[in-house]
Design a protein around this motif. Structure first.
Motif, mmCIF file in Angstrom:
data_model
loop_
_atom_site.group_PDB
_atom_site.id
_atom_site.type_symbol
_atom_site.label_atom_id
_atom_site.label_comp_id
_atom_site.label_asym_id
_atom_site.label_seq_id
_atom_site.Cartn_x
_atom_site.Cartn_y
_atom_site.Cartn_z
ATOM 1 N N ILE A 23 103.236 12.501 77.523
ATOM 2 C CA ILE A 23 102.614 13.793 77.330
ATOM 3 C C ILE A 23 101.223 13.998 76.646
ATOM 4 C CG2 ILE A 23 105.073 14.801 77.064
ATOM 5 C CD1 ILE A 23 104.135 15.376 74.217
ATOM 6 N N ILE A 24 100.873 12.810 76.229
ATOM 7 C CA ILE A 24 99.374 12.667 75.563
ATOM 8 C C ILE A 24 98.496 11.705 76.062
ATOM 9 C CG2 ILE A 24 97.940 12.550 73.523
ATOM 10 C CD1 ILE A 24 100.158 13.955 71.692
ATOM 11 N N VAL A 25 98.983 10.534 76.102
ATOM 12 C CA VAL A 25 98.006 9.330 76.310
ATOM 13 C C VAL A 25 97.774 9.569 78.025
ATOM 14 C CG1 VAL A 25 97.971 6.799 76.527
ATOM 15 C CG2 VAL A 25 99.059 7.975 74.549
ATOM 16 N N LYS A 26 98.833 9.579 78.653
ATOM 17 C CA LYS A 26 98.652 9.483 80.156
ATOM 18 C C LYS A 26 97.692 10.749 80.734
ATOM 19 C CE LYS A 26 101.304 8.919 83.991
ATOM 20 N NZ LYS A 26 102.859 8.774 84.340
ATOM 21 N N PRO A 27 98.074 11.785 80.221
ATOM 22 C CA PRO A 27 97.084 12.931 80.499
ATOM 23 C C PRO A 27 95.676 12.874 79.935
ATOM 24 C CG PRO A 27 99.252 13.761 79.731
ATOM 25 C CD PRO A 27 99.308 12.521 79.621
ATOM 26 N N ALA A 28 95.556 12.442 78.968
ATOM 27 C CA ALA A 28 94.008 12.501 78.255
ATOM 28 C C ALA A 28 93.529 11.225 78.853
ATOM 29 C CB ALA A 28 94.404 12.301 76.702
ATOM 30 N N GLY A 29 94.191 10.247 79.406
ATOM 31 C CA GLY A 29 93.447 9.218 80.185
ATOM 32 C C GLY A 29 93.088 7.968 79.049
#
Lengths: 338, 313, 281
Positions: free
Chosen positions: C127-133
Motif C-alpha cells: 500500500i505504500i512502497v509500490k504506489p509511491a515507487g
C-alpha cells in the motif's frame, strides 16, 4: 494528552510535507546484484568523497534489482543476468554493462588451500547435482591425485535469492552438461537438487566459511576479501585455470557486446586458452522515462569508467575495454541522457 | 455509566476521534486481509488453493509455485519448538508459583520477562554465531551416535551435522517462546485459590499432588490458551530462524536438513522476486500465514476468555 | 518402600525438575546476554557512533547512519502509533465501556498484537512502497506504528478501567463535560500506566526487523530524509551478520549490544513505572 497528540499529528504532517519537498533527489538509489557490490560500494564511496553526491547501492540480488527497477522503486537496478532486448522493450528499460568479473567455486576443506583443488565441468556439475556426495569420490581423487581428500560428505551452498551470480553459474553448468540443462536448467533462481541457501554472495560466502566440507560459488572479490579457498577449473580449451584478473580479462576479450541488442551477452565457457570459464559482465538497468535520474546515474558511471579502473582492478574486477566504454557512451547519447 | 453525560460539541468531537482510532484496529485487519487477497489473486487464479498448498514445487525458472515446502518447514519448527518449550515453561511456572522461596520469585520472574523482551534478531544472530557451532560439533553428532542409531526415529537424524537446519532453528525458537509461555502459565497458576491447595494439603496430599490435581485442573484452560498463543507466536517468527534455517525448498525426512518456512521465504525472497507471479505467490504465502495465525490466535483468545470467565465466577 | 515414601519421592522429583527448568531459563538468559555483552563490548568504539559505513574491506566504518535511522523510524512510529492507540483505548474504556463493540475491538486488538510482523511488512509494501515507487523511512515507521497501535490501545484501555468510576462522578458533579473529565482527571490518574504501555510498545518495535526489510529498506549513507530508504540497526544487523566480513560481524555484535541494552532499559523502566504507581502486584 489530547493536546499533545494533536500537536504530534500536526508536526507529523508538517515534517511529512517538508521532507517530501525539501530533500527529494539528493541521493541516487540503486539495488540489485551482490556480484558487483564490493566495487559499486567502493566506487560510490570514492565518488562521494570526490563530488559530495551519494550513491546508495543495496545488494539484494539481481532478481531484486530487476524487480525493483520494473516497479520503479529505485533509480537504477543492477543485474548480472542481462535481460534480452524484447524484455527490455516490454518493460521500457535501458541496459548497459558496468564491469566484468568471475564466479568461482569456493570450498571449505580443512587442510586444502586456495588454488589447490582442481575441478572439471563434470565433477562440478555432479557435485551440484548431488551425485558426488563425498570429497573422496573417485572422480575428485582422479583430478587431484596429490591431495589428501577427506571422506566427508559435501554440503552444497547455493543462493536463496534471485541471483545473477546463480544465473551465470547455472548458464555455465547448462552449457557444459546436458544433464544439468535437462534436470535443473539456468536462471536467477533454480530448483536446486541439493544444498542450503545463503542470501546474496555475502550469505554464500558466510555459510561456506562456517560450514565445514562445504562448496559454494561466489564472485571472486568475495573469495578474495574473505580468504576463501577457491578452486581451479578446467576451461573450454581443456586447461586448468586459476581465477585471476588475467583469466577474467581473457574471457572478456572474447565477448562482442552489441549496443543494438542492449549489450545482451553471456561470457561463460569462453574459448580462450586461459579464459576463466565462469565469467560475466554485470549490467545496469534504467527506466527509460526517468530522464532526470538517469542523467545522474549515467554521470556516476561515466565517472567510474574514467576514474574507477584502479579500484576495480584492486578488487579483481575487469574494467570494460575502452572501445566498449565508448560504445556505451554513444548508447547513452542516443537516449539523450549523456 | 457513560450514557449519563450530557452531549455537547466537545464530547461529540472527542468521542468521534476516539471511536475512529479504535476502529482503526478493525480497519487494519480488514485492510491487511483485503490487500493480501488482492495482491495474491494472480497466484490464486493460476495455482488454485489445494494445488498451491500441496505442491512442493518452488521453481522460479518455470514459474511454478507451491506452498507445501514452506508449510512443512513452518509446521516442523513450530511443533518441535513447542515440544521443547512447553515442558520447560510449565516447569518454570511451577517453580515460580510453588517452589521458589519468596525472595527468589521476583528476580526469576523479572529474568524470564527480560528473556521475552530480547528482540528476535538477537536470538537469530546469537544462534548463527554461537549455537550453530555447538550444535554441529557436539549436539548433533551426539544425537546421531545415540538416538540416531535407533530404528525409525534414526531417520530424523540422518545427514551431515552442519548446524544450519530444522533442529537448530527449533531450539532457538523454543528458547524464544519459553518465557512467553512461562509467564502465561504462571499467571494461570497464580489464580488457583490458596484455600483449595490448602485443603488438599490438609487431606495429606504432597506438594506435587496438589499441583497436579488442583492447580493443573484449575488452570488448564488458561495454560492451554497460553500454549496455543505461543503456537501463534512461533508460526510467525521470522528473524530468529532466518539465520539458521538454510532456505531449502524441499521436504526432508531428517531434522538435520535445511528447510524453509513461510516467514523465512518471505524475508529472503520478497524484495528479490523478479516476476509478477513470483511476487504474487509470495503475497499468497503471506496471506496463508496471516489467516493461519489469525485463526490460531483467535482460538487461543477463546480459551483465555473462557478461563477468565471461569475464574471470575 | 511404602506408598507414602513413593509419593514423597515423586513429589520431590517433580519439583526438582521444575527447579531445573527454571535454572535452564536463567541459563539461556545469562548465556545469550553474556555472549552479546562480551562480543559487543569488544567491538564498541567511538567510530561506531561517529562514522558511516565504508565499503567492505576498508577500515574504520561505523553505524552512525543506522543509529540515527533507527531512532527516526522508531520516533515517527511512536508519533503515529501512540496517539491512535491512546485515543482508541479511551473509546473502549470510556465512551464504549461495557458495550459489545468495546469487547470485540479489544479481542481483535489482542489478536493483532501477535500477528506476524513480516505480514505487516508485506502489507505496507503493497500500500505504500509500490504506489509511491520507492522504499522510504515513512513506510518503515508506518509498519512499526501498526504494530504499536494494538499494544498501546490495550494497555490504555486496561489502565483507564483501573481508574475508579467515582473519580469521574466527582468531576461530573462539578458540571464538567465528559471529554474534559477524561483529559483532566482520568488521563492523569492513569498516566503512569499509559506511560508503561508506551514504553513497552517502543521496546516491542525497537527490535523489529522483519517489517522493515521491505519498507524502510537500507541505506549505506547517513540520511535523515524519511522519504528515502533509511538505514536501521536491525536490518543492518541482519545484513552484517549474514555477510562474510569479520569487520561486519563485529559491528553487528556491537549494534546488537546497543539495541539490547536500549530495549531492556525500556522494559525495566516500564515495569518500574507500573510498580511505582500501583505497588507490588
Amino acid at each position: 494528552m489530547k493536546k499533545k497528540s494533536f500537536f504530534a499529528a500536526l508536526s507529523f504532517a508538517a515534517v511529512l510535507t517538508f521532507s517530501l519537498t525539501a530533500f527529494a533527489g539528493t541521493m541516487l538509489n540503486g539495488a540489485g546484484a551482490s556480484f558487483p557490490y564490493p566495487v559499486y560500494s567502493a566506487w560510490g564511496y570514492t565518488y562521494n568523497k570526490a563530488t559530495g553526491l551519494k550513491l546508495n547501492y543495496q545488494s539484494i540480488g539481481s532478481g531484486g534489482g530487476q524487480r525493483q527497477i520494473m516497479n520503479r522503486t529505485v533509480d537504477f537496478g543492477a543485474s548480472d543476468a542481462p535481460l534480452n532486448p524484447d524484455k527490455l522493450e516490454k518493460e521500457n528499460l535501458l541496459q548497459f554493462p558496468a564491469v566484468i568479473g568471475g564466479v568461482v567455486p569456493v570450498v571449505n576443506i580443512p587442510g586444502i588451500k586456495a588454488g589447490e583443488l582442481k575441478l572439471d565441468p563434470e565433477t562440478l556439475t555432479r557435485i551440484f547435482l548431488g551425485e558426488i556426495i563425498s570429497w573422496d569420490d573417485e572422480k575428485v581423487k582422479a583430478l587431484n591425485p596429490t591431495l589428501r581428500l577427506p571422506s566427508k560428505k559435501i554440503t552444497v551452498v547455493h543462493r536463496s535469492d534471485g541471483s545473477g551470480t546463480t544465473a551465470i553459474f547455472t548458464t555455465y553448468l547448462s552449457q557444459v552438461s546436458i544433464e544439468w540443462k535437462e534436470k535443473v536448467g539456468a536462471g536467477k533462481a533454480v530448483r536446486w537438487p541439493v544444498g542450503i541457501g545463503g542470501k546474496g554472495n555475502e550469505g554464500v560466502a558466510n555459510y561456506v566459511k562456517r560450514v565445514r566440507y562445504s562448496i559454494g560459488y561466489v564472485e571472486f572479490a568475495y573469495a578474495k576479501q574473505n580468504k576463501l579457498t577457491y578452486t581451479l577449473l578446467k576451461n573450454a580449451a581443456w586447461n586448468f585455470v586459476k581465477p585471476s584478473f588475467e583469466s577474467f580479462q581473457d574471457a572478456a576479450a572474447s565477448g562482442n557486446f552489441d549496443p543494438e541488442k542492449d549489450f545482451y551477452l553471456w561470457l561463460v565457457n569462453s574459448p580462450g586458452k586461459n579464459s576463466w570459464p565462469i565469467s560475466g559482465a554485470t549490467f545496469i538497468l534504467l527506466a527509460k522515462e526517468k530522464n532526470a535520474s538517469n542523467v545522474k546515474v549515467v554521470k556516476f558511471f561515466d565517472w567510474a569508467f574514467n576514474n574507477g579502473n584502479e579500484i576495480a582492478r584492486k578488487l579483481t574486477y575487469v574494467p570494460l575495454p575502452d572501445s566498449l566504454k565508448d560504445s556505451i557512451r554513444n548508447y547513452w547519447k542516443a537516449q539523450g541522457i549523456y | 455509566m457513560p450514557v449519563l453525560f450530557k452531549k455537547n460539541a466537545g464530547d461529540r468531537i472527542f468521542s468521534l476521534v476516539t471511536a475512529v482510532s479504535s476502529l482503526s484496529v478493525l480497519a487494519l485487519i480488514a485492510g491487511i486481509l483485503w490487500v493480501l487477497l488482492a495482491e495474491s489473486s494472480p497466484a490464486i487464479e493460476k495455482f488454485g488453493f489445494f494445488r498451491f498448498i500441496t505442491s512442493t514445487d518452488w521453481n522460479p525458472v518455470t514459474e511454478s509455485f507451491g506452498a507445501a515446502t514452506n508449510l512443512f518447514g513452518t509446521a516442523v519448527t513450530t511443533v518441535l519448538s513447542l515440544l521443547i518449550a512447553v515442558p520447560v515453561a510449565i516447569g518454570i511456572a511451577i517453580f515460580i508459583t510453588e517452589v521458589a522461596p519468596h525472595y527468589l520469585k521476583g528476580p526469576i520472574g523479572v529474568a524470564i520477562e527480560l528473556l521475552a523482551a530480547i528482540p528476535s534478531i538477537i536470538y537469530g544472530m546469537w544462534g548463527l554465531f554461537t549455537l550453530v557451532p555447538i550444535m554441529s560439533h557436539y549436539v548433533e553428532p551426539a544425537l546421531q551416535n545415540t538416538i540416531g542409531k535407533l530404528p525409525f526415529i534414526g531417520i530424523l537424524f540422518k545427514g551431515t551435522p552442519m548446524g544450519i537446519d530444522l533442529l537448530t532453528a527449533s531450539v532457538i525458537l523454543s528458547i524464544m517462546i519459553i518465557p512467553f509461555t512461562a509467564s502465561i502459565a504462571r499467571d494461570a497458576f497464580n489464580l488457583t485459590p490458596a484455600v483449595m491447595k490448602e485443603s488438599a494439603y490438609a487431606l495429606g496430599a504432597t506438594k506435587w499432588e496438589a499441583i497436579k490435581n488442583i492447580v493443573f485442573s484449575y488452570s488448564k484452560l488458561g495454560v492451554f490458551g497460553g500454549i496455543v498463543l505461543s503456537l501463534g507466536r512461533a508460526l510467525g517468527e521470522t528473524m530468529a530462524i532466518a539465520f539458521v534455517l538454510g532456505n531449502n525448498h524441499r521436504i526432508t525426512s531428517s531434522l538435520l536438513d535445511a528447510a524453509a518456512t513461510i516467514t523465512v521465504t518471505l524475508a529472503n525472497e520478497f524484495t528479490e522476486a523478479d516476476t509478477d507471479i513470483y511476487l504474487s505467490s509470495l503475497f499468497y504465502l503471506a496471506l496463508i500465514l496471516f489467516v493461519l495465525s489469525f485463526i490460531t490466535l483467535a482460538i487461543a483468545k477463546l480459551f483465555l476468555l473462557k478461563a477468565e470467565r471461569r475464574y471470575s465466577r | 518402600m511404602n506408598r507414602e515414601n513413593v509419593r514423597k519421592l515423586n513429589s520431590r522429583i517433580a519439583l526438582s525438575l521444575s527447579t531445573i527448568a527454571a535454572l535452564s531459563g536463567l541459563f539461556w538468559l545469562i548465556f545469550i546476554l553474556g555472549d552479546v555483552l562480551v562480543k559487543g563490548i569488544s567491538a564498541l568504539g567511538p567510530a561506531l557512533f561517529t562514522n558511516d559505513p565504508v565499503p567492505p574491506g576498508m577500515e574504520g566504518g561505523g553505524l552512525k547512519n543506522a543509529f540515527v535511522g533507527q531512532l527516526m523510524i522508531t520516533f515517527f512510529a511512536t508519533l503515529i502509533g501512540v496517539p491512535v492507540g491512546i485515543l482508541g483505548g479511551t473509546f473502549l474504556a470510556e465512551y464504549a465501556r461495557g458495550r459489545k463493540i468495546s469487547k470485540i475491538i479489544s479481542i481483535f486488538s489482542d489478536i493483532m498484537v501477535s500477528i506476524p510482523s513480516i505480514v505487516i511488512g508485506t502489507f505496507i509494501y503493497a500500500i505504500i512502497v509500490k504506489p509511491a515507487g520507492h522504499f522510504s523511512g515513512w513506510a518503515g515507521a508506518m509498519a512499526l506504528a501498526i504494530i504499536m497501535i494494538p499494544v498501546v490501545l490495550r494497555t490504555t484501555e486496561n489502565m483507564l478501567s483501573l481508574v475508579p468510576w467515582t473519580l469521574r462522578e466527582a468531576a461530573f458533579a462539578l458540571g464538567a463535560p465528559y471529554y474534559k473529565v477524561i483529559i483532566q482527571v482520568v488521563y492523569r490518574g492513569a498516566a503512569a500506566g499509559i506511560l508503561t504501555g508506551i514504553l513497552l510498545s517502543i521496546a516491542r518495535v525497537a527490535g523489529e526487523t522483519a517489517p522493515l526489510l521491505f519498507t524502510s529498506f537500507n541505506n549505506s549513507y547517513f540520511s535523515t530524509n524519511m522519504n528515502e530508504p533509511i538505514a536501521s540497526l536491525t536490518v543492518t544487523i541482519f545484513q552484517y551478520a549474514m555477510g562474510p566480513y569479520d569487520d561486519w560481524h563485529k559491528q553487528a555484535w556491537a549494534a546488537s549490544l546497543m539495541i539490547t541494552i536500549f530495549i531492556l532499559m525500556l522494559t525495566i523502566l516500564g515495569r518500574l513505572a507500573i510498580r511505582w504507581r500501583y505497588g507490588k502486584r
